[in-house]
Design a protein around this motif. Structure first.
Motif, mmCIF file in Angstrom:
data_model
loop_
_atom_site.group_PDB
_atom_site.id
_atom_site.type_symbol
_atom_site.label_atom_id
_atom_site.label_comp_id
_atom_site.label_asym_id
_atom_site.label_seq_id
_atom_site.Cartn_x
_atom_site.Cartn_y
_atom_site.Cartn_z
ATOM 1 N N ASN A 1 0.851 -1.192 0.000
ATOM 2 C CA ASN A 1 0.000 0.000 0.000
ATOM 3 C C ASN A 1 0.888 1.243 0.000
ATOM 4 N N PRO A 2 1.348 1.695 -1.174
ATOM 5 C CA PRO A 2 2.333 2.776 -1.246
ATOM 6 C C PRO A 2 1.870 4.050 -0.545
ATOM 7 N N GLY A 3 2.832 4.715 0.062
ATOM 8 C CA GLY A 3 2.523 5.971 0.722
ATOM 9 C C GLY A 3 3.545 6.325 1.774
ATOM 10 N N ILE A 4 3.189 7.296 2.599
ATOM 11 C CA ILE A 4 3.947 7.660 3.793
ATOM 12 C C ILE A 4 2.994 7.447 4.958
ATOM 13 N N TRP A 5 3.354 6.531 5.841
ATOM 14 C CA TRP A 5 2.412 6.034 6.844
ATOM 15 C C TRP A 5 2.939 6.240 8.257
ATOM 16 N N SER A 6 2.114 6.807 9.118
ATOM 17 C CA SER A 6 2.481 6.956 10.527
ATOM 18 C C SER A 6 2.542 5.593 11.199
ATOM 19 N N ASP A 7 3.484 5.456 12.113
ATOM 20 C CA ASP A 7 3.655 4.239 12.905
ATOM 21 C C ASP A 7 3.900 4.718 14.332
ATOM 22 N N HIS A 8 2.838 4.787 15.129
ATOM 23 C CA HIS A 8 2.922 5.552 16.376
ATOM 24 C C HIS A 8 2.169 4.899 17.519
#
Length: 513
Positions: A471-478
């Motif tokens: 799932n291409p993108g810029i993803w938060s991991d928090h």
């Protein structure tokens, strides 16, 4: 208002920071003030399979993200496909009347909190228009647990600008997976979520009477539910509520009726679920459990942001059972006139690492042969974030924003070891993906595939997890204890070649956490 003790603690920390780091630290911190892009955060971490647990590589995220140059705004659902479900939502700042409790000042969606439950069928294209009528800081909607295209992720400053008063924004995504999810603002989320800008979204299975069938589970494992009930948990101004009411809820059910209860924990702490009769855990975070068995004398813990679907059977003798949700509120299922049974909280906790039956076919990638491996080690130390002294969370020993940017390429199998050395529980949430839990503290998972998007990591624990980068993108991991994210417990997964035009800070008004 901070107590005298809190003010004293902050002063002590500030002195400690200045003493430990010196005047140079203050000069360094001043460069963080103002507008910034996640493209410039921290050091890139390439995480090749030969680099066990992701040693940081040189270069910023912007060096890594410019190859190919796909803008996050281009990562959308089919623009030519008509919507199957369309919903208009209006966000307001107003008084919330809490039935059974006292009113609080907060945020509503279409005049209520929780906002309206959105219902769709697996495979539907959902189209939601958000209008901000009166939320001064702006607002967004994040679709927690739904693997939406990146442009619809709703994170201010990364995938969109916050919607200002009078503005609108439309989210479009296909709901590929049946299950229980929720939506909430990802603009000043530590305030807007706590104060009620949220709601439930439920995706029914396609061409099936029961989600277990749609997921390919043996129909004998779980009988189709006769009733389907949502139990959204939230605390408004210290009041524990169930579906927005500071009251227990009666569910009329004939003897022998099977009831599927969709527990959604929208708070920042862990919720405990147990019952006066045996129950089964049939889904976690929108993924069906294979071969669920009766849980008796144990409690189920649901992380902040997490969901759990449990199945109970109305007592055959015409009485009522009590399902405790979050400890403070209950669902009373059965004869609505029957006396309420007691249900003391069990001392034992259900271990999902070994619950249910293994199903090797449920994972469509090989998590034992990752293309990239990363370490996500959580710690804590004094420091400065954006000129603010405090005792902050660290990731791999680094303070925000100088934290790793986990780089992946589409199609990668990504392994990650999350380790908690900080002394507090952290419910870790990865946007845009679900992860499979492989092991805890070196002990391999042995039950049904444990597939989650929200995972409690307790002090001293380590988890080995894996996911497919599809799932291409810029993803938060928090961390979904939202104040922890404000205090630095947030990193990002960045796909090669993806960029964002959005920024975070006072000029844009974007404040995702």
């Amino acid at each position: 208002m901070p107590s005298r003790r809190d003010r004293l603690r902050c002063g002590v920390v500030a002195v400690a920071v200045v003493t430990a780091l010196g005047a140079g630290a203050l000069a360094w911190s001043s460069t963080l003030l103002g507008e910034y892009s996640v493209m410039d955060m921290g050091a890139g971490a390439h995480g090749g399979a030969a680099h066990a647990h992701g040693a940081a590589a040189s270069g910023t995220a912007s060096d890594l993200g410019t190859r190919g140059g796909v803008d996050v705004t281009e990562l959308v659902a089919d623009p030519d496909r008509p919507a199957d479900v369309h919903v208009d939502l209006v966000a307001r700042a107003e008084t919330i009347e809490v039935e059974g409790g006292h009113p609080v000042e907060g945020f509503t969606v279409n005049g209520t909190s929780p906002g309206p439950e959105i219902r769709a069928t697996q495979g539907d294209l959902v189209d939601v228009t958000l209008e901000n009528e009166s939320v001064a800081d702006g607002a967004t909607l994040h679709w927690h647990g739904i693997d939406v295209p990146n442009a619809a992720d709703g994170v201010a400053g990364i995938t969109q600008d916050a919607v200002p008063i009078g503005g609108r924004f439309t989210y479009r995504f296909v709901v590929e997976d049946a299950g229980t999810y929720w939506y909430h603002s990802h603009q000043v989320s530590h305030d807007q979520v706590v104060r009620g800008l949220l709601g439930a979204i439920v995706v029914d299975p396609a061409d099936s009477a029961d989600p277990a069938d749609a997921a390919g589970a043996d129909p004998a494992d779980a009988a189709p539910a006769d009733l389907d009930v949502t139990a959204l948990l939230h605390v408004y101004g210290g009041q524990h509520t169930l579906n927005g009411r500071a009251l227990d809820e009666r569910v009329a059910a004939a003897p022998g009726t099977t009831v599927r209860v969709r527990v959604i924990n929208t708070d920042s702490g862990t919720a405990a679920v147990w019952a006066s009769s045996p129950f089964r855990v049939v889904a976690i975070d929108g993924r069906e459990v294979n071969g669920p068995t009766d849980v008796d004398g144990e409690r189920l813990l649901v992380p902040a942001g997490g969901r759990a679907d449990v199945a109970v059977t109305a007592p055959p003798d015409g009485s009522v059972l009590r399902l405790r949700t979050g400890g403070a509120r209950s669902l009373l299922i059965g004869d609505p006139t029957a006396p309420e049974p007691s249900a003391p909280q069990p001392s034992e906790t259900l271990d999902l690492l070994g619950y249910g039956t293994p199903d090797p076919g449920a994972i469509d990638f090989d998590p034992t042969a990752p293309d990239r491996s990363y370490e996500y080690a959580i710690g804590r130390r004094p420091g400065l974030i954006d000129g603010r002294p405090g005792y902050f969370w660290t990731i791999n020993g680094r303070l925000f924003p100088d934290v790793p940017m986990f780089e992946v390429a589409e199609g990668d199998v990504v392994a990650m070891r999350i380790r908690n050395d900080s002394g507090e529980v952290h419910p870790m949430h990865l946007h845009g993906h679900h992860v499979v839990v492989l092991a805890r503290d070196g002990v391999a998972a042995s039950g049904s595939p444990w597939i989650v998007d929200s995972l409690d990591v307790h002090p001293g624990e380590s988890y080995d997890i894996a996911f497919i980068a599809d799932n291409p993108g810029i993803w938060s991991d928090h961390c979904h204890t939202l104040q922890h994210a404000v205090d630095g417990l947030i990193a990002h997964v960045m796909y090669e070649g993806v960029t964002t035009p959005f920024t975070i800070g006072p000029e844009s008004g974007n404040r995702p956490d």
